[in-house]
Design an enzyme around this catalytic site. Structure first.
Site, mmCIF file in Angstrom:
data_model
loop_
_atom_site.group_PDB
_atom_site.id
_atom_site.type_symbol
_atom_site.label_atom_id
_atom_site.label_comp_id
_atom_site.label_asym_id
_atom_site.label_seq_id
_atom_site.Cartn_x
_atom_site.Cartn_y
_atom_site.Cartn_z
ATOM 1 N NE ARG A 1 6.207 2.725 -10.359
ATOM 2 C CZ ARG A 1 6.278 2.567 -8.985
ATOM 3 N NH1 ARG A 1 5.764 3.669 -8.680
ATOM 4 N NH2 ARG A 1 6.585 1.377 -8.581
ATOM 5 N NE ARG B 1 1.144 6.721 -6.038
ATOM 6 C CZ ARG B 1 1.906 6.096 -5.263
ATOM 7 N NH1 ARG B 1 1.298 5.603 -4.053
ATOM 8 N NH2 ARG B 1 3.088 5.785 -5.278
ATOM 9 N NE ARG C 1 -4.561 3.061 -7.038
ATOM 10 C CZ ARG C 1 -5.081 2.490 -6.403
ATOM 11 N NH1 ARG C 1 -6.435 2.222 -6.359
ATOM 12 N NH2 ARG C 1 -4.458 2.024 -5.127
ATOM 13 C CG ASP D 1 3.496 -3.319 -9.679
ATOM 14 O OD1 ASP D 1 3.828 -2.318 -9.535
ATOM 15 O OD2 ASP D 1 4.338 -4.245 -9.059
ATOM 16 C CE1 TYR E 1 8.980 -4.464 -3.456
ATOM 17 C CE2 TYR E 1 10.275 -5.175 -5.112
ATOM 18 C CZ TYR E 1 9.983 -4.289 -4.273
ATOM 19 O OH TYR E 1 10.397 -2.891 -4.711
#
Ligand code: CP3
Length: 346
Positions: A26, A30, A39, A76, A152
């Site tokens: 990562r 952010r 973004r 992702d 998921y």
């Protein structure tokens, strides 16, 4: 054996790298102001993943700022279920929301033959990144491992206890087996496309491997990974494969031996003496606690010293034990890269 220009590839192929390589899970995201600015322009998170110019830019942001030895493709793990035809949305402040798949009928609505077309922009991102990658830096493609992606898909998003999927694995094993089979096939296609587009390394993220009991770990983590590794090797034996079965604990040896991965990512709970034992078998990657990176200070520098002191400069890739957390100060990342460079030089 000659040393290549890329320390990360040397470390993953058992050569003595010119310097200890570092990249961070990562590393794009952010915590970087330049990511947040871009973004905001991109619209949804999935739009960002499927817009090659922007995704390539985000891939390169941390490499430009900090000079890591690896650039991980910006995408992702949930791009694959989306490409198979499942509804996937990223809701701000909530994380991923999927239309859950819990029956064979619903599973049959997914289409393997859609994957290549839907993920074509991801391959374009890879080609763009390759054009501007610094020569010491290697491009890492990735996918979620089948078990983690399946959690998921079945739970409909992030989960704490994984009760629905784990119960189905006992109560409707043919359904979970069919889902995992589909994901094995999809992941193989998707990763082969990434390699053909220019990915030099691939990592399989099995973030939720650690919730599986022994037999299930073999069935849903090791066996599917082994199939994916074999198919990638058949396509191109030169591309190193990093497995990251997070929480694998005492099953890590078996994972390494049976899957045939070139390197194993270790989470922060793996004791360094265990990491050192694993290093007899394969290259190890890890395993600084991301929360310590956020904290900074002498506790961080001491721990970095301890990790590099034990794991040395061969068969070792410096990384975190899991992804960077969003409120990590970028200066801490800069200091970490500097410290690893100083310790691992020459
Ligand atoms: O820098 C990189 O590592 C490359 C890009 C990358 C992302 N996700 C970007 C992302 C990678 C390799 C991933 C992997 C991923 N995605 C995993 C496996 C590794 C892990 O962290 O356990 C998992 C489980 C996911 C699924 C996922 N994606 C979740 C649960 C979330 C929401 C939680 C969150 O952090 O917001 C995401 C969203 C996501 N993926 C973001 C980023 C930068 C944040 C979304 C945003 O910018 O709005």
């Amino acid at each position: 054996m000659s040393v290549s220009e890329k320390p990360l590839i040397d470390a993953l192929t058992g050569k003595q790298p010119a310097a200890l390589p570092i990249w961070l899970m990562r590393q794009a995201g952010r915590y970087l102001p330049e990511y947040r600015a871009l973004r905001d322009r991109a619209g949804s998170f999935l739009d960002l993943c499927y817009t090659p110019a922007l995704a390539a830019e985000v891939t390169l942001q941390p490499v430009r700022r900090f000079g890591m030895d690896g650039a991980i493709l910006f995408s992702d793990i949930l791009v694959l279920p989306h490409a198979l035809g499942q509804s996937v949305k990223f809701v701000d402040g909530e994380g991923p929301v999927l239309d859950p798949i819990r029956t064979t009928d619903k599973l049959q609505t997914l289409r393997l033959d859609r994957v290549a077309l839907t993920t074509a922009p991801v391959m374009e991102t890879i080609r763009l990144v390759c054009q501007s990658l610094p020569s010491h830096c290697a491009l890492i493609g990735f996918a979620g491992a089948p078990w983690t992606v399946a959690t998921y898909m079945v739970e409909g998003g992030s989960s704490r206890a994984f009760e629905t999927i784990r119960s189905l694995a006992y109560g409707d094993r043919p359904f979970i087996a069919a889902l995992i089979d589909l994901l094995v096939a999809g992941t193989i296609k998707y990763l082969i496309d990434q390699v053909r587009a220019g990915a030099e390394i691939v990592q399989l993220f099995d973030t939720w491997a650690g919730v599986l009991p022994e037999n299930e770990f073999r069935m849903w983590c090791i066996a599917p990974t082994k199939l994916i590794v074999a198919a990638l090797r058949a396509e191109d034996p030169r591309v190193p494969i990093i497995g990251f079965p997070r929480g694998g604990g005492r099953q890590l040896e078996r994972y390494v031996d049976e899957t045939g991965v070139d390197a194993i990512g270790l989470d922060a709970t793996v004791p360094l003496d265990h990491a050192k034992q694993l290093q007899q078998r394969t290259t190890v990657q890890g395993n600084l606690d991301p929360l310590l990176l956020r904290q900074g200070g002498t506790a961080l520098t001491d721990e970095v010293n301890r990790i590099t002191g034990v794991l040395g400069r061969r068969r070792f890739v410096f990384n975190l034990g899991h992804g960077i957390v969003p409120d990590t100060p970028p200066e801490h990342v800069a200091a970490l890269v500097r410290q690893v460079r100083e310790q691992g030089a020459g």
